[in-house]
Design an enzyme around this catalytic site. Structure first.
Site, PDB file in Angstrom:
ATOM      1  N   GLY A  95       0.793  -1.234   0.000  1.00 45.63           N
ATOM      2  CA  GLY A  95       0.000   0.000   0.000  1.00 45.63           C
ATOM      3  C   GLY A  95       0.822   1.279   0.000  1.00 45.63           C
TER       4      GLY A  95
ATOM      5  N   SER B  82       2.570   3.135  -2.300  1.00 44.56           N
ATOM      6  CA  SER B  82       2.298   4.141  -3.326  1.00 44.56           C
ATOM      7  C   SER B  82       0.912   4.754  -3.155  1.00 44.56           C
ATOM      8  CB  SER B  82       2.379   3.518  -4.725  1.00 44.56           C
ATOM      9  OG  SER B  82       3.532   3.946  -5.390  1.00 44.56           O
TER      10      SER B  82
ATOM     11  N   SER C  25      12.359  -0.964  -0.702  1.00 43.96           N
ATOM     12  CA  SER C  25      13.586  -0.704   0.083  1.00 43.96           C
ATOM     13  C   SER C  25      13.725  -1.709   1.226  1.00 43.96           C
ATOM     14  CB  SER C  25      13.603   0.742   0.601  1.00 43.96           C
ATOM     15  OG  SER C  25      12.393   1.128   1.227  1.00 43.96           O
TER      16      SER C  25
END
Lengths: 218, 218
Positions: B39, B41, B125
Site C-alpha cells: 500500500g 504508493s 527498500s
C-alpha cells in the site's frame, strides 16, 4: 485497505497544473551551460535569490549539492559488497562518467520541474548531445538553455579555484576549454554576455525571459 | 562580472529556514517501506493530495517517475560510447543494483528536502542498512521512516500486478517476501497497519505525525 482503494488511487494524483496554481508560477528547468568560471553558479544563485524574494519556488542544482551525494566519486561511496560497488557506480571524469553525471542531473531537474519548481542547474555540461537529450525528455518550453558566454581568456584570468593554472601545467587532464572541447549550444533560449555586467543584471535578463514566456506571472 | 561578485556570491544563497517560511511548512523525507502491494504508493499519493489541499508542497517519488529516467534499466539507456554505457550505469535487480537504486533515490529525496519540500518516497527498500544510510545523511528529524506493515499473505492476496503469482511460479527470482528477505525497520517513526483501514485513514495518521513534530503547522 480494500481492493477498490488500490484500483482507484490514480484519482488521487495531483495534476501538474494544480501544483502550479498553488505555487503561482510554472515549473521548468533553467539549464546554465558554459566554461568553468564563466559565472554559471553565481548567476544561478543570484537568480534563485531573486525568485525567492518574488515568492517563487526554485532550487539550485550544482556541484556543491550533487557531487557529494547523487553523483559522488568512487572514493565517497561505501563498499558494502566488496570492491565492486564504488568502482561501478562512483563517477569519475571519463567520457561515459561525464555523460552519466549530466544524465542523472537532467533526470533530477526534470523531477523538480514536475513538482512545479523552477530548477536552476549550473554545470559546465560541455557536450551538445548530452544537453539535447535532456531537452528531448522535457515538454516543449520546459527546457531553457542559458549559454553563459564568457570567453576562455576571461574565465582563465578569473580562475577562482586555480583550475586553469593546473590544467595549463598539465596537472589536470581533459579540462574543458583547455584540452577538452566545449560545444556551445546551437540555439539556446538565452545567451548571457557576462563581461562588464553584474550577476544581478544577468539574473534579471533570465527573469525577463521567464516573464515573457509566462513561466513567471507578469 | 567583476571579481567581487564572484567572491561574495554565497551571500545570495537562500537559507533553508527562509524557504520554509515561504512554504509555510518544513522540508522532510517521508520514507515509506514495505512489501510489494503493501500500500506504499497508494498511501503516498493520497497523502500527497491531502498535503496539496492544505496548501503544502510535496512530491511523490516512486517507481513510476524514477525507474524510467534516473534509475533506468540498461535497456532504456542509449549507448553513445559503444556497449559500455548502458551496461555500466543501467540498473537491474542484483544486490548492488538495488543498493544503488535506493542510494540515488535517497540523494534525490534529500535534495527535495533541502529545497523545502516534503518528499514522499514509495519503494520496497527491503534492506535496513540502505535505509539507515539515508537516515544518516539527513539531519535529525528529517527522515521519517514509515513501515507499511501489511502481512505477506495479505499482499499476496491483493497481488494487483500478478507479481507474487509469478514469483511463486519461479518466473521472478529474488522477489521480496518470497525468496528474498524483507528487513523491517528496527525503530520506524510510524507503523501503519493497513488491514481494515482506508488509504485516507492511513494518510491521516501521517498528517497527524507531521503536525505533532511541527513539520506541518498545527
Amino acid at each position: 485497505m480494500n481492493n477498490e482503494t488500490n484500483v482507484t488511487w490514480h484519482d488521487h494524483q495531483v495534476s501538474r497544473s494544480k501544483r502550479e496554481a498553488l505555487n503561482g508560477h510554472k515549473g521548468c528547468v533553467v539549464w546554465f551551460t558554459g566554461l568553468s568560471a564563466s559565472g554559471k553558479s553565481t548567476i544561478a544563485n543570484v537568480l534563485d535569490h531573486k525568485l525567492y524574494e518574488m515568492g517563487m519556488h526554485s532550487m539550485v542544482l550544482d556541484g556543491d549539492n550533487v557531487r557529494h551525494s547523487l553523483n559522488a566519486g568512487p572514493g565517497m561511496l561505501v563498499d558494502t559488497h566488496g570492491e565492486t560497488f564504488a568502482k561501478r557506480f562512483g563517477l569519475g571524469f571519463s567520457a561515459i562518467d561525464r555523460e552519466e553525471n549530466i544524465r542523472r542531473i537532467g533526470s533530477v531537474a526534470q523531477l523538480f520541474c514536475q513538482s512545479g519548481l523552477i530548477a536552476l542547474t549550473a554545470f559546465i555540461s560541455p557536450y551538445r548531445a548530452d544537453r539535447d537529450r535532456i531537452r528531448k525528455n522535457l515538454e516543449a518550453g520546459e527546457f531553457i538553455e542559458v549559454f553563459v558566454d564568457t570567453p576562455v581568456e576571461v574565465c582563465e584570468s578569473r580562475d577562482p579555484k586555480g583550475l586553469y593554472k593546473k590544467a595549463r601545467a598539465g596537472e589536470i587532464k581533459g579540462f574543458t576549454g583547455i584540452d577538452d572541447p566545449y560545444e556551445p549550444p546551437a540555439s539556446p533560449e538565452l545567451v548571457l554576455k557576462t563581461e562588464d555586467k553584474t550577476a544581478e543584471m544577468l539574473a534579471d535578463e533570465v527573469v525577463a525571459y521567464l516573464r515573457e514566456k509566462g513561466i513567471l506571472p507578469a
